[in-house]
Scaffold this motif. Structure first.
Motif, PDB file in Angstrom:
ATOM      1  N   ASP A 172      -8.877   5.211  -2.067  1.00 12.00           N
ATOM      2  CA  ASP A 172      -8.291   4.713  -0.811  1.00 12.00           C
ATOM      3  C   ASP A 172      -9.367   4.172   0.132  1.00 12.00           C
ATOM      4  O   ASP A 172      -9.061   3.444   1.068  1.00 12.00           O
ATOM      5  CB  ASP A 172      -7.487   5.820  -0.113  1.00 12.00           C
ATOM      6  N   SER A 205      -2.979  -4.587  -6.714  1.00 11.25           N
ATOM      7  CA  SER A 205      -3.588  -3.265  -6.528  1.00 11.25           C
ATOM      8  C   SER A 205      -4.844  -3.102  -7.378  1.00 11.25           C
ATOM      9  O   SER A 205      -5.100  -3.873  -8.310  1.00 11.25           O
ATOM     10  CB  SER A 205      -2.584  -2.184  -6.921  1.00 11.25           C
ATOM     11  N   LYS A 252       0.877  -1.179   0.000  1.00  7.30           N
ATOM     12  CA  LYS A 252       0.000   0.000   0.000  1.00  7.30           C
ATOM     13  C   LYS A 252       0.910   1.224   0.000  1.00  7.30           C
ATOM     14  O   LYS A 252       1.509   1.550   1.038  1.00  7.30           O
ATOM     15  CB  LYS A 252      -0.876   0.007   1.256  1.00  7.30           C
ATOM     16  N   GLU A 269       2.252  -2.803  -7.577  1.00  7.49           N
ATOM     17  CA  GLU A 269       1.648  -3.913  -6.824  1.00  7.49           C
ATOM     18  C   GLU A 269       0.676  -4.707  -7.714  1.00  7.49           C
ATOM     19  O   GLU A 269      -0.357  -4.184  -8.119  1.00  7.49           O
ATOM     20  CB  GLU A 269       0.910  -3.349  -5.605  1.00  7.49           C
ATOM     21  N   HIS A 305       1.873   0.446 -12.117  1.00  7.12           N
ATOM     22  CA  HIS A 305       1.680   0.329 -10.667  1.00  7.12           C
ATOM     23  C   HIS A 305       2.567  -0.790 -10.151  1.00  7.12           C
ATOM     24  O   HIS A 305       2.651  -1.853 -10.767  1.00  7.12           O
ATOM     25  CB  HIS A 305       0.217   0.064 -10.296  1.00  7.12           C
ATOM     26  N   ASN A 349      -5.221  -0.720  -9.504  1.00  4.39           N
ATOM     27  CA  ASN A 349      -4.752  -0.455 -10.867  1.00  4.39           C
ATOM     28  C   ASN A 349      -4.480  -1.747 -11.633  1.00  4.39           C
ATOM     29  O   ASN A 349      -4.826  -1.866 -12.804  1.00  4.39           O
ATOM     30  CB  ASN A 349      -3.479   0.411 -10.836  1.00  4.39           C
TER      31      ASN A 349
END
Lengths: 259, 259
Positions: B197, B14, A62, B11, B9, B16
């Motif tokens: 978030d 994620s 994160k 991760e 991105h 995205n």
């Protein structure tokens, strides 16, 4: 002044590097302290990833939360901690870079992405009926001032009010307001050189004189008068500019500059 | 469609990355060809330097001229040549990224800085009394369309017409107009997710449905109607918008969108 120069050009013999060198010598000769982050010379890592946040980075990663925890526990990498320390030391920051595709080069964006962590540059301050965190005029870096020194290949007319590229003040607004003013840094009017691909040695002498003049008058230069977030100009929490505050006919980014 | 997805991105789990994966499966299921440049997975080099231009790079380095000569002589590095080839193959390009400090992450800016070389993405076409190169609606990549799929941490109101961050259309203008439209790519209205978030699993189901809908209607989506450079709207060579063409009250970036 205590001045940090963040420099982003790969060629030590470039115009950008000459302007950086001239800033160092001019400021030091005038008795100011100067530190330089020459990002290419430092082989600056441009890319945010889990390695930035130490062994405690969460999985899945994160970015915001992990960067904040790493900041608070001292687990950020030494290169990032060194840049945060320089920002806290400085009262003045100069960014020297060429405009590439209408904004800063990737290496400098990567300096922002990695150094401006959660809990350092954002995610700071309380939320209440009258405050929406410490942002836009308040924050960790309040009390500091910054200047963008930017070289541009194209002619000035293309960046004028009716120019096809858009006005230079609007192109730089996301940096002045979104990156600098957000964590509290006042942005000074930029030093922009146009048509640099066609610059002659004669031109450079004039440019150097103008740059020295800007550097030696930094302390008396008024910043761009952006509106502070928490002092009555904005509805909270929508952060809409209150009705009637804008000068007539002004829209977009220009709303956020006091009339 | 032949779609290139450029994804930025770190991760793989994620939001995205989920949107990127959903784009691949949705487009392939509908019979389209898809290629992906997953910049973090590729360990994409974000930083322009002399190594990009092969042994013939000049000393001192001239970024524009050296990149153009390397392009013309086939001396660009294989990673950059592969991305240029993908752009020439594609008719549609999707950029998937989080908005970090009001623009793209450094790794994606570095993709632009390195792939959009002189003689490929700029420095193309002739200059005359009626043309100022092939730019803004013409150029190497004309005939292609692109879509920005952007995740934003903050709420939508902060990016509205009166929002403190500035309007999202203005924040994305330097990408839509300055990076995409400059070498000829038509920019489609962006797919922007706010408040990510705080997104829940329930929220994600709605988001995924909206994203699939956008993907499956891409071919019939009208691009942002930017003004073409060489077709009478601008004075040459100042590239000022001609007097009287702007809709009443419109200023700044908005001048360059047809009324």
């Amino acid at each position: 002044m205590k001045t940090l120069i963040v420099h982003a050009h790969p060629e030590p013999k470039s115009l950008n590097s000459s302007l950086k060198d001239l800033a160092v010598s001019t400021l030091e000769s005038a008795g100011h302290e100067v530190r330089v982050s020459d990002l290419y010379a430092m082989n600056w890592k441009a890319v945010v990833d889990a390695a930035d946040y130490g062994p405690a980075a969460s999985n899945p990663l994160k970015v915001a939360l992990d960067s904040g925890r790493a900041f608070e526990t001292g687990a950020l990498t030494p290169d990032v901690r060194a840049e945060q320390e320089k920002l806290l030391w400085a009262d003045t920051v100069i960014f020297q870079f060429p405009l590439w595709w209408y904004t800063m080069p990737a290496i400098l964006k990567g300096w922002v992405d990695r150094v401006f962590t959660y809990r350092f540059a954002y995610g700071v301050g309380e939320h209440s009926d009258t405050k929406y965190g410490e942002r836009f005029g308040e924050g960790t870096l309040a009390g500091r001032r910054a200047l963008l020194s930017v070289t541009v290949g194209g002619p000035e007319s293309h960046y004028a009010a009716r120019g096809i590229n858009g006005p230079i003040d609007d192109l730089l607004f996301p940096i002045h307001h979104g990156i600098l003013y957000y964590p509290g840094i006042e942005a000074l009017p930029p030093f922009v050189l146009y048509g640099v691909d066609r610059m002659t040695d004669d031109d450079y002498r004039g440019v150097a004189a103008a740059w020295e003049q800007r550097l030696l008058t930094l302390e008396s230069t008024e910043p761009i008068p952006f509106r502070r977030q928490n002092f009555g100009d904005y509805e909270i929490p929508s952060l809409h500019l209150k009705e009637g505050l804008e000068p007539e006919g002004r829209t977009g980014f220009g709303l956020h500059v006091r009339g």
